[in-house]
Design a protein around this motif. Structure first.
Motif, PDB file in Angstrom:
ATOM      1  N   LEU A  86       0.820  -1.215   0.000  1.00  0.00           N
ATOM      2  CA  LEU A  86       0.000   0.000   0.000  1.00  0.00           C
ATOM      3  C   LEU A  86       0.854   1.265   0.000  1.00  0.00           C
ATOM      4  CD1 LEU A  86      -3.118   0.469   2.200  1.00  0.00           C
ATOM      5  CD2 LEU A  86      -1.341   2.157   2.398  1.00  0.00           C
ATOM      6  N   CYS A  87       1.978   1.205   0.709  1.00  0.00           N
ATOM      7  CA  CYS A  87       2.813   2.401   0.869  1.00  0.00           C
ATOM      8  C   CYS A  87       3.382   2.886  -0.462  1.00  0.00           C
ATOM      9  CB  CYS A  87       3.937   2.126   1.858  1.00  0.00           C
ATOM     10  SG  CYS A  87       4.854   0.615   1.507  1.00  0.00           S
ATOM     11  N   CYS A 130      -4.439  -5.131  -4.085  1.00  0.00           N
ATOM     12  CA  CYS A 130      -4.465  -4.207  -5.224  1.00  0.00           C
ATOM     13  C   CYS A 130      -3.969  -2.825  -4.847  1.00  0.00           C
ATOM     14  CB  CYS A 130      -5.877  -4.093  -5.773  1.00  0.00           C
ATOM     15  SG  CYS A 130      -6.425  -5.597  -6.540  1.00  0.00           S
ATOM     16  N   SER A 131      -3.834  -2.570  -3.547  1.00  0.00           N
ATOM     17  CA  SER A 131      -3.341  -1.247  -3.157  1.00  0.00           C
ATOM     18  C   SER A 131      -1.890  -1.064  -3.606  1.00  0.00           C
ATOM     19  CB  SER A 131      -3.463  -1.065  -1.640  1.00  0.00           C
ATOM     20  OG  SER A 131      -2.823  -2.116  -0.962  1.00  0.00           O
ATOM     21  N   ARG A 132      -1.255  -2.156  -4.065  1.00  0.00           N
ATOM     22  CA  ARG A 132       0.107  -2.058  -4.599  1.00  0.00           C
ATOM     23  C   ARG A 132       0.116  -1.262  -5.914  1.00  0.00           C
ATOM     24  NH1 ARG A 132       3.883  -0.714  -6.333  1.00  0.00           N
ATOM     25  NH2 ARG A 132       5.842  -1.702  -6.920  1.00  0.00           N
ATOM     26  N   ILE A 133      -0.996  -1.245  -6.647  1.00  0.00           N
ATOM     27  CA  ILE A 133      -1.021  -0.615  -7.972  1.00  0.00           C
ATOM     28  C   ILE A 133      -1.122   0.902  -7.828  1.00  0.00           C
ATOM     29  CG2 ILE A 133      -2.267  -0.483 -10.172  1.00  0.00           C
ATOM     30  CD1 ILE A 133      -0.857  -3.138  -9.717  1.00  0.00           C
ATOM     31  N   THR A 134      -0.102   1.593  -8.309  1.00  0.00           N
ATOM     32  CA  THR A 134      -0.063   3.051  -8.188  1.00  0.00           C
ATOM     33  C   THR A 134      -0.847   3.687  -9.335  1.00  0.00           C
ATOM     34  OG1 THR A 134       1.925   3.178  -9.509  1.00  0.00           O
ATOM     35  CG2 THR A 134       2.229   2.940  -7.147  1.00  0.00           C
ATOM     36  N   PRO A 135      -1.265   4.940  -9.169  1.00  0.00           N
ATOM     37  CA  PRO A 135      -1.985   5.607 -10.257  1.00  0.00           C
ATOM     38  C   PRO A 135      -1.189   5.605 -11.557  1.00  0.00           C
ATOM     39  CG  PRO A 135      -2.129   6.904  -8.259  1.00  0.00           C
ATOM     40  CD  PRO A 135      -1.198   5.779  -7.962  1.00  0.00           C
ATOM     41  N   SER A 136       0.134   5.757 -11.470  1.00  0.00           N
ATOM     42  CA  SER A 136       0.910   5.799 -12.713  1.00  0.00           C
ATOM     43  C   SER A 136       0.878   4.442 -13.423  1.00  0.00           C
ATOM     44  CB  SER A 136       2.343   6.254 -12.450  1.00  0.00           C
ATOM     45  OG  SER A 136       2.953   5.422 -11.517  1.00  0.00           O
ATOM     46  N   MET A 137       0.802   3.358 -12.649  1.00  0.00           N
ATOM     47  CA  MET A 137       0.677   2.037 -13.280  1.00  0.00           C
ATOM     48  C   MET A 137      -0.640   1.918 -14.028  1.00  0.00           C
ATOM     49  SD  MET A 137       2.049  -0.545 -10.391  1.00  0.00           S
ATOM     50  CE  MET A 137       3.772  -0.609  -9.904  1.00  0.00           C
ATOM     51  N   MET A 138      -1.697   2.498 -13.442  1.00  0.00           N
ATOM     52  CA  MET A 138      -3.009   2.438 -14.104  1.00  0.00           C
ATOM     53  C   MET A 138      -2.939   3.142 -15.456  1.00  0.00           C
ATOM     54  SD  MET A 138      -5.550   3.293 -10.918  1.00  0.00           S
ATOM     55  CE  MET A 138      -5.278   2.589  -9.300  1.00  0.00           C
ATOM     56  N   LEU A 139      -2.345   4.336 -15.455  1.00  0.00           N
ATOM     57  CA  LEU A 139      -2.263   5.095 -16.697  1.00  0.00           C
ATOM     58  C   LEU A 139      -1.374   4.367 -17.707  1.00  0.00           C
ATOM     59  CD1 LEU A 139      -1.856   8.671 -15.193  1.00  0.00           C
ATOM     60  CD2 LEU A 139      -3.936   7.559 -15.995  1.00  0.00           C
ATOM     61  N   TYR A 140      -0.307   3.766 -17.184  1.00  0.00           N
ATOM     62  CA  TYR A 140       0.615   3.031 -18.045  1.00  0.00           C
ATOM     63  C   TYR A 140      -0.122   1.887 -18.743  1.00  0.00           C
ATOM     64  CZ  TYR A 140       4.762   0.283 -19.345  1.00  0.00           C
ATOM     65  OH  TYR A 140       5.714  -0.415 -20.031  1.00  0.00           O
ATOM     66  N   ALA A 141      -1.004   1.206 -17.993  1.00  0.00           N
ATOM     67  CA  ALA A 141      -1.742   0.080 -18.567  1.00  0.00           C
ATOM     68  C   ALA A 141      -2.629   0.554 -19.724  1.00  0.00           C
ATOM     69  CB  ALA A 141      -2.589  -0.592 -17.496  1.00  0.00           C
ATOM     70  N   PHE A 142      -3.307   1.688 -19.512  1.00  0.00           N
ATOM     71  CA  PHE A 142      -4.137   2.223 -20.607  1.00  0.00           C
ATOM     72  C   PHE A 142      -3.257   2.622 -21.789  1.00  0.00           C
ATOM     73  CE2 PHE A 142      -7.414   3.101 -17.286  1.00  0.00           C
ATOM     74  CZ  PHE A 142      -8.413   2.340 -17.853  1.00  0.00           C
ATOM     75  N   ALA A 143      -2.123   3.220 -21.487  1.00  0.00           N
ATOM     76  CA  ALA A 143      -1.236   3.679 -22.552  1.00  0.00           C
ATOM     77  C   ALA A 143      -0.753   2.506 -23.385  1.00  0.00           C
ATOM     78  CB  ALA A 143      -0.051   4.420 -21.950  1.00  0.00           C
ATOM     79  N   LYS A 144      -0.550   1.354 -22.708  1.00  0.00           N
ATOM     80  CA  LYS A 144      -0.017   0.197 -23.415  1.00  0.00           C
ATOM     81  C   LYS A 144      -1.096  -0.614 -24.121  1.00  0.00           C
ATOM     82  CE  LYS A 144       4.326   0.575 -22.910  1.00  0.00           C
ATOM     83  NZ  LYS A 144       5.244   0.543 -24.061  1.00  0.00           N
TER      84      LYS A 144
END
Lengths: 134, 799
Positions: free
Chosen positions: B612-613, B685-699
């Motif tokens: 989470l951190c 799922c708290s491991r997933i950072t906002p930037s990872m979410m955006l990265y997934a959409f980008a990819k």
């Protein structure tokens, strides 16, 4: 004489209807009797408020023919004390509503003696009409 | 890097649907792969031997196995790697059975998905680093909080097993509520007679250190390394000198209600807690002593021949080093004044059940504490099972203690009539039903109805009760000499300070929450902290004693070996990147991060590895071992690399406790769901950072699904809130670019809700395909660049 209460589609529909109209869930009633013990009108009633809740749960429409639902003064003593947070007076009101919506006329103005009519205060007539006509 | 990849046929479970040979060929194309093999049964004796030999012969440094769910065989294979001399964490599994062949009937689609899953696992394995289970040493010192029967039993078990026990009790004597009881149901043993010897055992036990009249001021640290600060309240009587002759109390001029007799008698300001007090020493009640409140008195000092009185004695503090902790703080009874309709405190003949216990218990040794009259009524469920009083729970023991007390008062005077007004009678325990029958035989009248109110005749002080007999449907108005309130068991106020210090979780009823209601009933979510007795919920004496012994056994299990292993999957900090902003410190729900020399430091023994951190660090200085940023980004990339232009693809992030298990269960039930899904397994799922979410959409992802354990069942506190926060941050960036927020779906799941999973996924695919604005390459490009900026912007959005 022991009465038979039938459990069938009609009885279940009746229970559901009362739940919907009152906004209560009668199956939550613990049948502890706190409502009865709290009721200031209990001596005038023919069945106890907790019995009314029970009959609704069983879907027994004869509950609408009881005096209890009309004697309930909606003082909410039962509501204030119910350990399950139920509102028995709302259930009584729902039963009154169902009965009234059946629109059965029990009294007719034309059958009444005009002289006698003059004796009643207006409020009595309004109340009687509300209860006894559809 | 030397990676060996195995694809399992699992008999026909996998190979009937997935083209195993084809996967071998595709995967072989990745770099660093020494070989790809398909095995009929990887988990069989033969399959395992093949892997061990291969590792040794080919000098492999990483192994990827595509087979069943890792929840099923991950441990088996990790042990295998260890046997072959490899670090067990240099291993990845691709779940191509439960989450592929069993849920996607189409061979082509299943094979394509399996290829991706294997590629993802291979990619992840490339970032694997050897992780070592660290061993921590642990001693044999246990703190037992609470000196009631639960604490006593746990302490004696631990002490007898050779562990050093520090028992802390806030009252001047141990014994708790049980010491106050007359007899115990259903056997009617004399409570004092059976608890008395146990009190002495505790006091004389060589391994038990007793701290009475002591409170816990502070607890720091973790399993095997707790530092506990005690505050020993001043007794003003020097323990070593007092011979408990009692002359002081005889001469003391101040009388106050005696708590031990529930206020039915009086004691002096210098007093002994109870006739069976342990330690058997006098104590001055600071609140009521004249001398200590500025009035001239000093009588006790004058009469004490031992010179034991010390008015100036200060509170003392003591610091203990502790390895494990057992919480046995018991219960409080419901405050009957809160139920105003019963008039307790107003009507002198309304008493509580505990008062009646004292009346009966003291009855044999002198005049009764108060008269009981001839007609007695018990009212059940006072304060419990009552939403008006704010307590829904059943206190479990009141039915039986009322049944007991009713028989006892009837036996004292057979002419008495005793009534018990109940709502439901619960005689659930061993011998309880028989005991209930005995009461009925004795003529106790059980009446089904809850008392609505009590009125008092001001002249005669008799009590009138209005209650419906719900069985005959008649109203009862009874006249009683005494009404006994069977008041329920409530969470003890004394539990709070300790629970807060240890960050223990409470269940909705206010009692302490166990780690798992079925399989870990005496553990808490804090390692090394156990609960016993009524601190966890209302229970009778045998249940309390069983639980206390269980808690002792669980504590021994941790301490007996002298050391314990720490899972290496924990967060870690790159000190070069950390700038000491301290944002991670409040983020961690279990406070496992500390500042050391201006840099954050994760306390490995405390960290539960939820990750989470990571999303709270603006510098990306925190990472989670075995689920590192590089590993997750790699998995995201590979999950999307095979996507064709007209295809839709959903990434499912599934927590290991519930959502991943749910996805498995859906497969095991052979329920088919859309194959456009790729699952990434995480501790939370708290491991997933906002930037990872955006990265997934980008990819190339069209939708993201976050499945997290229902917060009530989750081993991680605060995970759901953190995920929602991360999604909000992602929304705030993607929506202005033109990406529909509905493309991210979050659900709290339980492993059993199969259809929920199916519905949520189908719905998300529908949104991604039809309802949401299409994602153009241009938008995806914008997302990629913004995913890099997120970190700096996160600082603002966190506010």
């Amino acid at each position: 004489m022991i009465k038979k209460i039938l459990i069938n589609d009609a009885s279940e529909a009746f229970c559901k209807k009362v739940n919907e109209l009152s906004g209560e869930t009668v199956s939550r009633c613990d049948q502890c009797g706190t409502c009865t013990g709290s009721c200031p009108m209990i001596i005038e009633m023919d069945i106890t408020p907790s019995q009314m809740m029970r009959l609704v749960l069983l879907g027994d429409e004869s509950v609408m023919e009881t005096k209890t639902i009309w004697i309930c003064a909606s003082c909410y003593s039962c509501t204030a004390r119910c350990p399950r947070g139920l509102d028995a007076s709302k259930v009584a009101e729902a039963l009154r509503q169902i009965k009234l919506r059946q629109a059965i006329d029990y009294m007719h103005m034309e059958d009444m003696d005009p002289e006698e009519l003059k004796k009643f205060p207006q409020m009595v007539l309004v109340a009687a009409y509300r209860k006894l006509t559809g | 890097m030397r990676i060996g990849v195995y694809i399992c046929h699992c008999g026909g479970n996998i190979a009937d649907v997935v083209d195993v040979k084809k996967i071998c060929e595709t995967v072989q194309q990745q770099d660093d792969i020494i070989f790809t093999k398909d095995l009929e049964h990887t988990c069989s004796e033969e399959g395992q031997q093949t892997i061990v030999n291969d590792i040794k012969e080919n000098n492999l440094d990483r192994v990827v196995i595509a087979a069943c769910s890792p929840l099923f065989h991950e441990k088996t294979f990790m042990k295998l790697l260890e046997k072959a001399g490899l670090n067990p964490y240099m291993f990845e599994m691709a779940n191509i059975r439960e989450q592929c062949s069993w849920c996607h009937p189409s061979k082509g689609n299943a094979t394509r998905k399996a290829e991706d899953l294997v590629n993802m696992a291979v990619k992840k394995s490339k970032f694997d680093k050897p992780l070592q289970k660290t061993s921590m040493t642990i001693g044999k010192r246990v703190l037992v909080v609470g000196g009631g029967i639960a604490g006593i039993q746990a302490s004696l078990d631990l002490g007898d097993s050779g562990f050093e026990v520090f028992m802390v009790e806030k009252e001047p004597s141990i014994g708790g509520k049980m010491a106050k009881l007359s007899k115990t149901f259903p056997t009617e043993d004399c409570a004092t007679c059976i608890i008395g010897p146990k009190l002495t055992d505790v006091a004389t036990h060589p391994n038990i250190h007793l701290y009475t009249y002591t409170e816990i001021k502070d607890i720091q640290g973790f399993l095997g390394n707790f530092t506990v600060t005690l505050r020993k309240k001043a007794r003003h009587v020097i323990q070593e000198k007092c011979v408990s002759c009692g002359i002081c109390a005889e001469k003391c001029p101040t009388k106050v209600p005696d708590e031990f007799n529930e206020g039915l008698s009086e004691r002096k300001a210098i007093y002994i807690h109870s006739p069976i007090a342990v330690p058997r020493k006098y104590i001055i009640d600071e609140e009521n002593c004249r001398q200590l409140n500025g009035q001239r008195c000093g009588i006790c000092e004058k009469v004490c021949v031992q010179g034991a009185i010390d008015y100036l004695q200060p509170d003392e503090e003591e610091v203990l080093k502790i390895d494990t902790i057992i919480i046995a703080t018991g219960y409080d009874t419901f405050q009957p004044e809160l139920k105003a309709v019963y008039g307790y405190g107003k009507f002198e003949n309304v008493i509580t059940a505990l008062q009646l216990e004292r009346i009966i218990a003291t009855g044999s040794s002198g005049p009764p504490l108060r008269p009981l009259g001839n007609r007695i009524a018990f009212i059940q469920c006072v304060g419990s099972r009552d939403e008006q009083a704010g307590h829904e729970h059943c206190s479990r023991i009141c039915c039986m203690y009322a049944t007991k007390l009713a028989q006892l008062v009837k036996r004292i005077n057979p002419n008495r009539e005793v009534y018990i007004f109940y709502t439901d009678l619960r005689a659930y325990g061993k011998g309880f039903e028989e005991y209930y029958k005995r009461a009925q035989n004795a003529g106790i009248k059980f009446i089904r109805g809850r008392t609505a109110e009590i009125l008092e005749d001001p002249k005669t002080k008799k009590l009138f009760m209005r209650v419906e007999d719900t069985l005959s449907r008649q109203m009862i108005e009874g006249e009683f000499d005494v009404v006994v309130l069977s008041n329920g068991l409530m969470p003890a106020k004394g539990t709070d300070p300790v629970a807060n210090l240890l960050k223990l979780v409470k269940s909705p009823d206010g009692f302490l929450q166990e780690a798992h209601p079925k399989f870990r009933p005496v553990d808490t979510l804090v390692d090394g902290v156990f609960i016993a007795g009524c601190a966890q919920g209302p229970k009778d004496i045998p249940d309390t004693v069983s639980q206390a012994s269980a808690a002792a056994a669980r504590a021994i299990r941790l301490m007996n070996k002298g050391q314990y292993d720490i899972e290496p999957i924990t967060a870690f900090i790159d000190p070069d990147l950390c700038d000491g902003c301290e944002k991670c410190i409040p983020a961690c729900p279990i406070k496992a991060i500390q500042m050391i020399d201006g840099k954050a430091f994760v306390q490995g023994a405390l960290c539960k590895g939820c990750g989470l951190c990571c999303a709270y660090c603006p510098k990306e200085a925190i990472d989670l071992a075995y689920y590192t940023k590089n590993q997750i980004m790699g998995e995201i990339e590979l999950a999307l690399s095979s996507k064709k232009p007209d295809e839709t693809r959903i990434l499912i992030f599934a927590d290991n406790t519930c959502a991943y298990r749910l996805a498995d269960n859906v497969g095991t039930a052979r329920l088919s769901y859309p194959h456009e899904t790729r699952v990434i397994r995480l501790p939370s799922c708290s491991r997933i950072t906002p930037s990872m979410m955006l990265y997934a959409f980008a990819k190339g992802a069209d939708g993201l699904f976050f499945g997290e354990c229902d917060h009530k069942a989750s081993p991680y506190t605060g995970a759901s809130e953190a995920i929602q926060r991360n999604i909000r941050i992602a929304h705030s960036i993607m929506e202005p670019i033109g990406v529909d927020g509905n493309r991210i779906y979050f659900a709290e799941l339980l492993a059993s809700l199969l259809t929920d999973y199916y519905k949520a996924i189908t719905n998300l695919i529908k949104i991604a395909k039809k309802e949401a604005r299409p994602l153009t390459d241009e938008i995806r490009q914008q997302l990629l660049s913004s995913s890099k900026q997120v970190l700096s912007e996160e600082k603002e959005v966190i506010r």
